[in-house]
Design a protein around this motif. Structure first.
Motif, PDB file in Angstrom:
ATOM      1  N   LEU A 551       0.830  -1.208   0.000  1.00 32.90           N
ATOM      2  CA  LEU A 551       0.000   0.000   0.000  1.00 32.90           C
ATOM      3  C   LEU A 551       0.864   1.257   0.000  1.00 32.90           C
ATOM      4  O   LEU A 551       0.544   2.248  -0.687  1.00 32.90           O
ATOM      5  CB  LEU A 551      -0.937  -0.011   1.209  1.00 32.90           C
ATOM      6  N   ARG A 552       1.938   1.237   0.765  1.00 31.29           N
ATOM      7  CA  ARG A 552       2.819   2.409   0.774  1.00 31.29           C
ATOM      8  C   ARG A 552       3.463   2.619  -0.597  1.00 31.29           C
ATOM      9  O   ARG A 552       3.600   3.756  -1.079  1.00 31.29           O
ATOM     10  CB  ARG A 552       3.887   2.250   1.856  1.00 31.29           C
ATOM     11  N   GLN A 553       3.866   1.510  -1.226  1.00 31.45           N
ATOM     12  CA  GLN A 553       4.438   1.636  -2.564  1.00 31.45           C
ATOM     13  C   GLN A 553       3.427   2.240  -3.540  1.00 31.45           C
ATOM     14  O   GLN A 553       3.749   3.128  -4.348  1.00 31.45           O
ATOM     15  CB  GLN A 553       4.886   0.262  -3.065  1.00 31.45           C
ATOM     16  N   ALA A 554       2.191   1.752  -3.474  1.00 22.96           N
ATOM     17  CA  ALA A 554       1.162   2.273  -4.370  1.00 22.96           C
ATOM     18  C   ALA A 554       0.863   3.737  -4.071  1.00 22.96           C
ATOM     19  O   ALA A 554       0.606   4.550  -4.994  1.00 22.96           O
ATOM     20  CB  ALA A 554      -0.105   1.435  -4.245  1.00 22.96           C
ATOM     21  N   ASP A 555       0.881   4.101  -2.803  1.00 15.56           N
ATOM     22  CA  ASP A 555       0.646   5.490  -2.403  1.00 15.56           C
ATOM     23  C   ASP A 555       1.732   6.393  -2.975  1.00 15.56           C
ATOM     24  O   ASP A 555       1.455   7.478  -3.538  1.00 15.56           O
ATOM     25  CB  ASP A 555       0.627   5.563  -0.876  1.00 15.56           C
ATOM     26  N   ILE A 556       2.994   5.966  -2.853  1.00 15.52           N
ATOM     27  CA  ILE A 556       4.107   6.748  -3.393  1.00 15.52           C
ATOM     28  C   ILE A 556       3.979   6.873  -4.913  1.00 15.52           C
ATOM     29  O   ILE A 556       4.193   7.951  -5.502  1.00 15.52           O
ATOM     30  CB  ILE A 556       5.442   6.097  -2.992  1.00 15.52           C
ATOM     31  N   ALA A 557       3.607   5.758  -5.558  1.00 13.45           N
ATOM     32  CA  ALA A 557       3.435   5.794  -7.024  1.00 13.45           C
ATOM     33  C   ALA A 557       2.293   6.730  -7.428  1.00 13.45           C
ATOM     34  O   ALA A 557       2.352   7.430  -8.458  1.00 13.45           O
ATOM     35  CB  ALA A 557       3.180   4.390  -7.542  1.00 13.45           C
ATOM     36  N   MET A 558       1.217   6.756  -6.588  1.00 13.57           N
ATOM     37  CA  MET A 558       0.091   7.650  -6.891  1.00 13.57           C
ATOM     38  C   MET A 558       0.534   9.108  -6.830  1.00 13.57           C
ATOM     39  O   MET A 558       0.182   9.937  -7.708  1.00 13.57           O
ATOM     40  CB  MET A 558      -1.055   7.389  -5.913  1.00 13.57           C
ATOM     41  N   TYR A 559       1.336   9.489  -5.837  1.00 14.10           N
ATOM     42  CA  TYR A 559       1.820  10.863  -5.737  1.00 14.10           C
ATOM     43  C   TYR A 559       2.768  11.188  -6.895  1.00 14.10           C
ATOM     44  O   TYR A 559       2.820  12.324  -7.379  1.00 14.10           O
ATOM     45  CB  TYR A 559       2.503  11.094  -4.390  1.00 14.10           C
ATOM     46  N   ARG A 560       3.501  10.179  -7.359  1.00 17.63           N
ATOM     47  CA  ARG A 560       4.356  10.396  -8.531  1.00 17.63           C
ATOM     48  C   ARG A 560       3.483  10.688  -9.757  1.00 17.63           C
ATOM     49  O   ARG A 560       3.824  11.542 -10.590  1.00 17.63           O
ATOM     50  CB  ARG A 560       5.235   9.169  -8.764  1.00 17.63           C
ATOM     51  N   ALA A 561       2.328   9.957  -9.846  1.00 19.41           N
ATOM     52  CA  ALA A 561       1.419  10.212 -10.976  1.00 19.41           C
ATOM     53  C   ALA A 561       0.858  11.624 -10.910  1.00 19.41           C
ATOM     54  O   ALA A 561       0.734  12.321 -11.939  1.00 19.41           O
ATOM     55  CB  ALA A 561       0.293   9.186 -10.979  1.00 19.41           C
ATOM     56  N   LYS A 562       0.510  12.088  -9.728  1.00 19.61           N
ATOM     57  CA  LYS A 562       0.005  13.456  -9.579  1.00 19.61           C
ATOM     58  C   LYS A 562       1.085  14.465  -9.967  1.00 19.61           C
ATOM     59  O   LYS A 562       0.827  15.471 -10.646  1.00 19.61           O
ATOM     60  CB  LYS A 562      -0.458  13.701  -8.148  1.00 19.61           C
ATOM     61  N   GLY A 563       2.343  14.150  -9.502  1.00 17.01           N
ATOM     62  CA  GLY A 563       3.426  15.068  -9.819  1.00 17.01           C
ATOM     63  C   GLY A 563       3.773  15.080 -11.292  1.00 17.01           C
ATOM     64  O   GLY A 563       4.334  16.072 -11.801  1.00 17.01           O
ATOM     65  N   ASN A 564       3.446  14.049 -11.998  1.00 19.07           N
ATOM     66  CA  ASN A 564       3.766  13.946 -13.422  1.00 19.07           C
ATOM     67  C   ASN A 564       2.608  14.406 -14.318  1.00 19.07           C
ATOM     68  O   ASN A 564       2.596  14.108 -15.511  1.00 19.07           O
ATOM     69  CB  ASN A 564       4.164  12.526 -13.787  1.00 19.07           C
ATOM     70  N   GLY A 565       1.610  15.088 -13.728  1.00 21.77           N
ATOM     71  CA  GLY A 565       0.575  15.687 -14.569  1.00 21.77           C
ATOM     72  C   GLY A 565      -0.833  15.247 -14.290  1.00 21.77           C
ATOM     73  O   GLY A 565      -1.780  15.738 -14.909  1.00 21.77           O
ATOM     74  N   ARG A 566      -1.025  14.308 -13.393  1.00 22.10           N
ATOM     75  CA  ARG A 566      -2.379  13.838 -13.034  1.00 22.10           C
ATOM     76  C   ARG A 566      -3.057  13.111 -14.196  1.00 22.10           C
ATOM     77  O   ARG A 566      -2.524  13.047 -15.293  1.00 22.10           O
ATOM     78  CB  ARG A 566      -3.246  14.990 -12.524  1.00 22.10           C
ATOM     79  N   ALA A 567      -4.233  12.530 -13.860  1.00 28.58           N
ATOM     80  CA  ALA A 567      -5.023  11.769 -14.843  1.00 28.58           C
ATOM     81  C   ALA A 567      -4.161  10.724 -15.534  1.00 28.58           C
ATOM     82  O   ALA A 567      -4.225  10.548 -16.754  1.00 28.58           O
ATOM     83  CB  ALA A 567      -5.681  12.709 -15.850  1.00 28.58           C
TER      84      ALA A 567
END
Length: 860
Positions: A551-567
């Motif tokens: 879950l922590r890995q997925a959470d970190i990856a989700m924030y990376r997705a937001k930082g890379n432009g969202r959607a």
């Protein structure tokens, strides 16, 4: 033998030959003796009795017919009798024996008379063979003794002999015991003194009413009665005794002479029967009126699980009549899904392997609805101890189960969206990982976050935000596979758990489907709102990750997705990210914790923080089985990660140079606990074993630190063992050896842990002040599986014993392993089979249990 002239054969006045003929005709043996004991005359019966011819008897001393040991006494008595003037006739007493010519003996009775024949004194002895008489006497005596013995032995029956006059003539010992009278008190009294008057009024013998005692006795005797009837006797203290009385007629020479009464006390039996009847009636009432369902279930193989009886509550519970329930198998009343566990429980009772079983199951009401019951099955055994039948007690818990289900649903589901909440999602992920491990596939998780959700709440209000969350949840749930689980994790964060994932590419397909489904426009509070999501993907190809880590890995990856432009979605770099995050977080937590427990006031701080704890694994002497030591094992109750074993954080402590303060805390805490055991338990207190790290051993003046700890805690040095690994022993520097020698000098003992894995030779053991060896657990685990491992274990044990060291076998988990290491000759046993690590409070309980038990866990 002719010492005296023969006495003439006939007395004066007799006709010639008449006396001799009379003598010969007598039925008894007759011997005429002169006063000196010489036989002068004998008849034919004497010849038959003694086996001598008359010619052999005449002229011989009478003592030749007397047993040799009595000859002198006989002679003395004879001479005394002959010397007495006018000696009176006499008969000898019992026990006289004569000796025949062949040496055999014959019991006789002798009549003596002094006579004068032809002017000379003589003695006439009439000798009678009493062999048959003696036999008859002995038979009578034996018969009397038999009767007496029977009467004496019959202590459970009262035997009373009654004469025709109704008086008691004999009262047995059993009668004395039963009724409290002595024979002396009742013999001669009427038998009615023993009979309860109420019983007399209701005569069980069928005699005419109104007759007197003598008349009744005569009537019974005349009828030749021989019967057994219930009767009531009265004891000396006035107590009633219910008896079964047998009456038989006592025959005499002239007809019936009385009655024999034999009474067997049935009072206790009647009381037991009455108590049983009362008990059965109580059981019937309890059974019928019980507020819970009760049934009697058959264990007969021909009718297994058939209900033999059922009460009204059970029939009402099922919506049936009682007679509709009785005769059915229990399985016919239960939900099909609960039939198997019910059958397992009944079979366990039928086999006698269990006396009771408890389970919750569902019965089926006549209307088809489920009735949840809490079922208790109790085995009833027959008199031989074999399983007889089962009593089933069934409590209706349907309302409770409904309430529990609703509480569970509320506890595990989000109140707004109805999706599984954080707790249930985490559990679903854990289950998915477990299933994937069994199926040898991967598992993964999507961390879904709604982009710009805060703006919706701020601009349109929380009602609009809630409406958006509900719609997202509905759409998310609709696009899942049946095996996937979608849940709400936080405010606008959702989780999708995917199990049985063959490859990372499959996770991409799921993420794309979710992104498409949630890319929507919908009206909220009068405005059209465009929705997009950022998704983080974490995937474990072998399902070996922990749920929290994934879950922590997925959470970190989700924030990376937001930082890379969202959607969009991004994959997590699981290994590096997890290690870095873990190292940083655990180091910070450890430093905070050690700052609190190290230094002045550490004891109070440690107790206040309460995160670092020591469990203690008991160790037992192989010979006696008693508790001899406890190994201190470090645990960390992490505030967010839960209970951590040493393997989960000691690497961080070693990498960040935190082992020295951490090891010091372990040593201080373990010594303090062992000192408390020593005070409370005295000589029964166990020693304490503490593992020492390489960092501690490499620290200068380590022995001084140990000495200070012992002085501060009050623990005797000989009650402390320090354990180092074999690899530490191999790398021990010369300077450290001085410290170890100093420890040994003060009484602290040193043990080499995991011996056999580092290839330490005899030279290292010779140089180190070692007192004990611990056989590596992997060798113990190989016993019964791998001959090589077992052989290595035997080698290590043999080496330790050859060097005079205490040998410890750790990791014992099966009886076979315990048996083998005991045969090898180890001194101390340690392992989950004997005792698992536990809190320090368990140790006094073990010591107290050891003091009161003959069965000790470590005894070989």
């Amino acid at each position: 033998m002719r010492g005296t002239d023969p006495v003439p054969g006939h007395a004066a006045g007799d006709r010639p030959g008449g006396g001799l003929e009379l003598l010969r005709a007598l039925p008894d043996a007759v011997l005429v003796c002169a006063t000196d004991g010489t036989v002068v005359q004998a008849n034919n019966e004497a010849e038959r009795l003694f086996g001598y011819a008359v010619g052999e008897l005449v002229g011989s001393p009478i003592e030749m017919l007397v047993p040799g040991e009595l000859a002198a006494a006989h002679r003395w008595h004879r001479e005394r009798y002959a010397a007495t003037e006018h000696a009176r006739p006499m008969i000898t007493g019992p026990g006289i024996e004569g000796v025949r010519k062949d040496g055999s003996r014959v019991p006789v009775e002798v009549n003596l008379a002094s006579v004068t024949i032809a002017g000379r004194p003589a003695i006439v002895a009439s000798v009678r063979d009493i062999t048959e008489a003696r036999r008859t006497t002995e038979a009578l005596r034996a018969s009397h003794e038999l009767v007496s013995g029977v009467l004496s032995a019959a202590t459970e029956q009262a035997i009373v002999a009654v004469g025709l006059d109704g008086d008691i003539e004999m009262f047995s010992r059993g009668a004395e015991r039963m009724l409290g009278w002595t024979a002396l008190e009742v013999v001669g009294r009427p038998v009615t003194a023993l009979v309860d008057q109420d019983a007399e009024a209701d005569d069980p013998w069928g005699l005419r009413e109104g007759g007197g005692l003598v008349e009744r006795i005569h009537a019974l005797a005349a009828a030749g009665v021989s019967a057994t009837r219930p009767w009531v006797l009265q004891t000396r203290r006035g107590e009633r005794r219910h008896v079964a009385t047998s009456v038989s007629v006592r025959a005499g020479a002239d007809g019936p002479s009385g009655l024999i009464l034999v009474a067997t006390d049935e009072t206790a039996r009647r009381e037991r029967e009455a108590a049983l009847a009362r008990s059965e009636e109580r059981f019937r009432r309890v059974f019928e009126d019980a507020p819970i369902g009760v049934a009697i279930v058959s264990l007969d193989p021909r009718a297994s699980s058939v209900l033999l009886r059922a009460n009204r509550t059970l029939s009402t519970m099922l919506g049936l009549e009682v007679d509709e329930v009785v005769g059915r198998r229990f399985s016919a009343l239960a939900n099909p899904e609960d039939v198997h566990p019910t059958q397992v429980a009944v079979e366990a009772l039928a086999s006698g392997s269990a006396d009771s079983e408890q389970l919750e199951l569902r019965l089926v009401h006549a209307e088809g609805r489920e009735v949840w019951v809490e079922a208790g099955f109790s085995l009833i055994r027959d008199e031989a101890g074999a399983p007889d039948y089962v009593v089933a007690m069934l409590t209706d818990v349907t309302d409770r189960k409904r309430a529990e289900a609703e509480l569970r649903r509320r506890a595990l589901h989000d109140a707004l969206t109805g999706l599984p909440n954080r707790l249930l999602v985490t559990q679903a992920l854990q289950d998915a990982l477990a299933r994937s491990r069994q199926a040898d596939t991967g598992a993964g998780v999507l961390y879904v976050d709604i982009d710009d959700f805060k703006q919706v709440n701020d601009s349109l209000g929380h009602g609009a935000g809630d409406e958006l969350l509900v719609e997202v949840a509905r759409r998310l749930e609709g696009c899942m596979r049946d095996s996937d689980v979608a849940g709400r994790f936080a405010s606008d964060e959702f989780i999708v758990v995917c199990d049985s994932v063959a490859a990372a590419e499959d996770m991409v397909a799921v993420a794309e489907r979710v992104a498409r489904t949630l890319a929507i426009r919908l009206p909220l509070a009068g405005e059209m709102v465009t929705v997009s999501t950022s998704i983080g993907i974490a995937y474990s190809p072998d399902a070996s990750a922990e749920p929290g880590s994934l879950l922590r890995q997925a959470d970190i990856a989700m924030y990376r997705a937001k930082g890379n432009g969202r959607a969009r979605f991004e994959f997590a770099d699981a290994e590096l990210q997890e290690r870095a995050t873990r190292q940083v977080e655990l180091e910070a937590d450890l430093r905070r914790l050690l700052a609190a427990v190290d230094g002045p006031g550490a004891e109070a701080a440690a107790a206040e923080v309460g995160e670092l704890v020591l469990d203690y694994q008991p160790c037992f002497a192989a010979e006696s089985g008693g508790l001899v030591a406890c190994e201190a094992l470090l645990r960390w109750r992490h505030p967010t990660r839960g209970l951590l074993g040493p393997g989960e954080f000691l690497d961080v402590a070693e990498d960040r140079a935190l082992m020295v303060p951490l090891g010091a805390w372990v040593l201080r805490t373990a010594c303090r606990r062992a000192a408390a055991w020593q005070v409370a338990l005295g000589d029964g207190a166990p020693e304490v074993w503490v593992n020492v790290s390489a960092a501690q051993l490499g620290r200068p003046r380590f022995a001084e630190q140990v000495a200070r700890t012992l002085a501060e805690t009050g623990l005797a040095p000989e009650r402390l063992w320090l354990e180092i690994t074999e690899r530490q022993a191999l790398s021990t520097a010369a300077a450290t050896l001085e410290d170890l020698d100093a420890l040994a000098a003060m009484g602290v003992r040193l043990a080499v842990d995991d011996f056999g894995t580092g290839y330490a030779g005899l030279e290292y053991l010779r140089r180190l002040p070692v007192s004990g060896l611990k056989v590596d657990a992997s060798y113990v685990a190989a016993i019964g599986k791998d001959p090589t491992g077992a052989a290595l274990a035997a080698t290590v044990v043999g080496l330790g014993r050859a060097l005079g060291l205490t040998v410890v076998a750790e990791g014992i988990e099966t009886p076979e392993q315990q048996s083998v290491v005991c045969e090898l000759g180890v001194d101390v046993l340690q392992g989950f089979l004997l005792a698992k690590p536990g809190r320090p409070e368990v140790v006094p309980q073990l010591v107290r249990a050891e003091a009161t038990s003959d069965v000790l866990p470590g005894r070989c």
